[in-house]
Design an enzyme around this catalytic site. Structure first.
Site, PDB file in Angstrom:
ATOM      1  N   CYS A  94      -2.071   9.229   3.031  1.00 59.36           N
ATOM      2  CA  CYS A  94      -1.927   8.720   1.659  1.00 59.36           C
ATOM      3  C   CYS A  94      -3.105   9.171   0.809  1.00 59.36           C
ATOM      4  O   CYS A  94      -2.991   9.287  -0.400  1.00 59.36           O
ATOM      5  CB  CYS A  94      -1.818   7.203   1.685  1.00 59.36           C
TER       6      CYS A  94
ATOM      7  N   GLU B 251       0.893  -1.182   0.000  1.00 53.67           N
ATOM      8  CA  GLU B 251       0.000   0.000   0.000  1.00 53.67           C
ATOM      9  C   GLU B 251       0.917   1.214   0.000  1.00 53.67           C
ATOM     10  O   GLU B 251       1.604   1.461   0.993  1.00 53.67           O
ATOM     11  CB  GLU B 251      -0.857   0.026   1.266  1.00 53.67           C
TER      12      GLU B 251
HETATM   13  P1  NAD Z   1       8.553   4.910   4.394  1.00 48.27           P
HETATM   14  O1  NAD Z   1       8.464   4.106   3.155  1.00 48.27           O
HETATM   15  O2  NAD Z   1       9.692   5.829   4.528  1.00 48.27           O
HETATM   16  O3  NAD Z   1       8.581   3.947   5.668  1.00 48.27           O
HETATM   17  C1  NAD Z   1       7.573   3.013   5.904  1.00 48.27           C
HETATM   18  C2  NAD Z   1       8.152   1.867   6.685  1.00 48.27           C
HETATM   19  O4  NAD Z   1       9.055   1.139   5.857  1.00 48.27           O
HETATM   20  C3  NAD Z   1       8.945   2.281   7.907  1.00 48.27           C
HETATM   21  O5  NAD Z   1       8.668   1.372   8.940  1.00 48.27           O
HETATM   22  C4  NAD Z   1      10.386   2.158   7.436  1.00 48.27           C
HETATM   23  O6  NAD Z   1      11.310   1.919   8.469  1.00 48.27           O
HETATM   24  C5  NAD Z   1      10.298   0.958   6.518  1.00 48.27           C
HETATM   25  N1  NAD Z   1      11.335   0.867   5.483  1.00 48.27           N
HETATM   26  C6  NAD Z   1      11.962   1.864   4.841  1.00 48.27           C
HETATM   27  N2  NAD Z   1      12.814   1.357   3.916  1.00 48.27           N
HETATM   28  C7  NAD Z   1      12.705   0.013   3.981  1.00 48.27           C
HETATM   29  C8  NAD Z   1      13.316  -1.076   3.266  1.00 48.27           C
HETATM   30  N3  NAD Z   1      14.218  -0.882   2.313  1.00 48.27           N
HETATM   31  N4  NAD Z   1      12.958  -2.331   3.590  1.00 48.27           N
HETATM   32  C9  NAD Z   1      12.028  -2.558   4.552  1.00 48.27           C
HETATM   33  N5  NAD Z   1      11.436  -1.579   5.270  1.00 48.27           N
HETATM   34  C10 NAD Z   1      11.756  -0.298   4.971  1.00 48.27           C
HETATM   35  O7  NAD Z   1       7.171   5.698   4.537  1.00 48.27           O
HETATM   36  P2  NAD Z   1       6.747   6.740   5.664  1.00 48.27           P
HETATM   37  O8  NAD Z   1       7.441   8.021   5.412  1.00 48.27           O
HETATM   38  O9  NAD Z   1       6.852   6.114   7.006  1.00 48.27           O
HETATM   39  O10 NAD Z   1       5.174   6.876   5.359  1.00 48.27           O
HETATM   40  C11 NAD Z   1       4.633   7.742   4.433  1.00 48.27           C
HETATM   41  C12 NAD Z   1       4.302   7.034   3.135  1.00 48.27           C
HETATM   42  O11 NAD Z   1       3.362   5.997   3.391  1.00 48.27           O
HETATM   43  C13 NAD Z   1       3.616   7.955   2.143  1.00 48.27           C
HETATM   44  O12 NAD Z   1       4.117   7.713   0.856  1.00 48.27           O
HETATM   45  C14 NAD Z   1       2.151   7.535   2.230  1.00 48.27           C
HETATM   46  O13 NAD Z   1       1.390   7.808   1.083  1.00 48.27           O
HETATM   47  C15 NAD Z   1       2.307   6.075   2.466  1.00 48.27           C
HETATM   48  N6  NAD Z   1       1.077   5.521   3.041  1.00 48.27           N
HETATM   49  C16 NAD Z   1       0.267   4.755   2.256  1.00 48.27           C
HETATM   50  C17 NAD Z   1      -0.928   4.263   2.755  1.00 48.27           C
HETATM   51  C18 NAD Z   1      -1.849   3.427   1.903  1.00 48.27           C
HETATM   52  O14 NAD Z   1      -2.777   2.844   2.432  1.00 48.27           O
HETATM   53  N7  NAD Z   1      -1.653   3.354   0.590  1.00 48.27           N
HETATM   54  C19 NAD Z   1      -1.290   4.552   4.072  1.00 48.27           C
HETATM   55  C20 NAD Z   1      -0.449   5.343   4.844  1.00 48.27           C
HETATM   56  C21 NAD Z   1       0.744   5.817   4.319  1.00 48.27           C
END
Ligand code: NAD
Length: 538
Positions: free
Chosen positions: A297, A263
């Site tokens: 999001c 997501e």
């Molecule tokens: P992010 O991708 O930076 O981090 C999300 C999670 O992934 C964190 O726990 C982070 O530590 C982990 N992570 C980062 N790199 C990784 C890797 N290489 N391997 C495994 N894990 C890794 O996102 P964020 O800044 O925490 O959240 C914001 C983003 O989330 C926005 O783009 C938003 O649109 C999206 N989001 C989407 C939804 C949806 O339902 N589509 C809902 C909420 C947020």
């Protein structure tokens, strides 16, 4: 479990929509891969122990050891145990809201409404429906073609699920997967965002004492810990977060043939048509753009308003935006990195001719980004192309609904879209033409809180599904069990392969439509002859 205390620099925390974004001034005073100070006022926060990347495999091994027994617990009993989470959630509502406020800057009201109350519905929904949803279902088998046979589909747990979540809804997003995943008989290793680790720990504490040891564990840390979890031998990765991290996870999982549910980001549009209820549309769009300081999001990040009402709509949206009280209606942004991205998008749009009608960037380094409305003429700007993830509402005036749909569908993101109009039949027809996982008519974004409604995207918004029975397709796998009670000593298609079997196969093809009427009648005669020869062993 090995662990170390987090007291490092925040530089490890990724931005919402970019792999690496420039640090903003003010960032340095925020310590930790787990930031040690709150967004609003910068009050210090408790330290959180970080899980060493090497210890993640141990958590997965413990989860695997615990999962088999957990899957054997009758689903009704699992539901009774997990039903206890609802009471804990509601009883701890104020504590949860206060923590999310401290950790992410979300107004208390928003935290209670978005992070606590819908989760009580979520627990009710899944605990009351899971038995039926996991129930075996029969498969229709033609008794003439397959005599004596019955088939049933069971939904089996995947095994060990890695759950990796973002910071913007640090309680609601994990729970949306945890509850159904555990009910389905999976064990889960949960890695909360390093920006909201305390909220992650709180989520896990809601299950304390309800589950056998090892069935749910928490790995705290940044992207490196997430990556270690993905590579630790799990059976499914459920990820919510940025496109950049989602792509890395997709590649790592493809190499291991591990299924994923992703997501990702959004660039939601609101399409405001000339026949809308203008007051409702303006209020709805302002809320959809600025709730959670635009860090959702499904934030409205583009408005396409029909020319006929554009001036009136813009005037009202600007007036409503100016009424919003900083820190009360709109919280501070959660991270300086994200605030820097928002500032960059805003500046690029203004440089390209966009006109700021309300708000504007705060002093450099401030997280108190005022809700900002702009009128934008050119589509070719990051503010309309990339995920901004902040309190900025760009409004584009379009000729008609056709242009609004074309512009909406041109985005690489496609999470949710709202249509604002009084003509419902037309809205449904337009909805079918939208490239969007969710479409809301005269509302926006809130359906993520409905446990029975699928939340899903298209394109760069990912293809995972959260909530609803459709989410179970990822959290479980189907197992088909065929039971054959036929007394025949062999099937027609078993060895030996003979001329009678060949004649039978081709006669069947002609009889089932491979020939004209006359040919089909002849095939039926041939079929009967070949069948009797075959039944007598030839
Ligand atoms: P992010 O991708 O930076 O981090 C999300 C999670 O992934 C964190 O726990 C982070 O530590 C982990 N992570 C980062 N790199 C990784 C890797 N290489 N391997 C495994 N894990 C890794 O996102 P964020 O800044 O925490 O959240 C914001 C983003 O989330 C926005 O783009 C938003 O649109 C999206 N989001 C989407 C939804 C949806 O339902 N589509 C809902 C909420 C947020």
């Amino acid at each position: 479990m090995e662990s170390k205390t987090a007291a490092l620099a925040h530089e490890g925390a990724p931005a919402a929509n970019e792999a690496a974004a420039p640090s903003a001034p003010g960032e340095a005073q925020r310590a930790g891969p787990f930031p040690m100070r709150s967004p609003g006022g910068g009050e210090p926060r408790d330290e959180v122990a970080e899980t060493a990347a090497g210890a993640v495999r141990e958590l997965v091994a413990r989860a695997r050891a615990a999962q088999a027994a957990w899957a054997e617990v009758p689903v009704g009993e699992r539901a009774e145990l997990i039903a206890g989470v609802k009471k804990r959630l509601l009883a701890r509502a104020e504590e949860i809201a206060a923590l999310v406020h401290r950790e992410c800057g979300k107004p208390i009201e928003e935290a209670a409404l978005a992070e606590v109350l819908p989760n009580a519905d979520l627990v009710d929904y899944w605990t009351s429906s899971i038995e039926e949803l996991l129930d075996e279902s029969p498969v229709d088998l033609d008794p003439l073609a397959y005599p004596g046979k019955t088939g049933r589909i069971r939904r089996e747990p995947r095994g060990v699920v890695a759950l990796i979540t973002p910071w913007n809804y640090p309680v609601a997003i994990p729970l949306r997967t945890l509850v159904p995943a555990l009910l389905a008989g999976n064990a889960v290793v949960f890695k909360p965002s390093e920006v909201a680790p305390r909220s992650g720990a709180l989520v896990a504490s809601l299950f304390e004492g309800l589950l056998p040891d090892g069935v749910l564990s928490v790995a705290q840390g940044g992207g490196d810990v997430g990556a270690a979890l993905v590579e630790a031998g799990v059976d499914l990765v459920v990820f919510t977060g940025s496109v950049a991290a989602g792509k890395k996870i997709a590649v790592a999982c493809a190499e291991r043939l591990v299924p994923t549910s992703l997501e990702l980001g959004g660039k939601d549009s609101a399409i405001v048509l000339g026949d809308c209820d203008l007051e409702r549309a303006a209020r709805g769009v302002v809320w959809g753009a600025f709730t959670n300081a635009g860090q959702s999001c499904a934030s409205i990040e583009r408005v396409y308003v029909e020319q006929a009402i554009a001036d009136r709509f813009i005037t009202r949206a600007v007036a409503l935006t100016r009424e919003l009280r900083p820190g009360v209606d709109v919280g501070e942004m959660t991270t300086a990195r994200q605030a820097a991205i928002v500032r960059r998008h805003l500046e690029a749009a203004v440089d390209a001719g966009a006109e700021i009608l309300a708000g504007g960037a705060p002093p450099e380094g401030s997280l108190a980004f005022p809700p900002t409305v702009l009128r934008v003429a050119h589509e070719d700007t990051p503010l309309l192309q990339e995920e901004t993830f902040g309190p900025v509402l760009p409004i584009v005036v379009v000729k008609d609904a056709e242009e609004a749909i074309a512009r909406t569908n041109a985005s690489r993101f496609a999470l949710t879209t709202s249509l604002w109009t009084r003509r419902h039949a037309r809205a449904h027809a337009l909805a079918r033409r939208l490239r969007s996982g969710v479409v809301t008519i005269n509302n926006h974004g809130f359906t993520g809180a409905l446990p029975a409604a699928p939340w899903t995207g298209v394109g760069d918004s990912g293809s995972g599904v959260t909530s609803s029975p459709h989410a179970l397709a990822a959290l479980t796998r189907p197992r088909f069990v065929l039971d054959d009670r036929s007394r025949a000593k062999r099937e027609l298609w078993w060895y030996p392969y003979t001329p009678a079997l060949r004649a039978l196969a081709f006669a069947m093809a002609r009889a089932r439509g491979g020939a004209g009427l006359f040919g089909r009648v002849r095939a039926l005669v041939e079929l009967a002859a070949a069948l009797s020869r075959r039944l007598f062993g030839r």
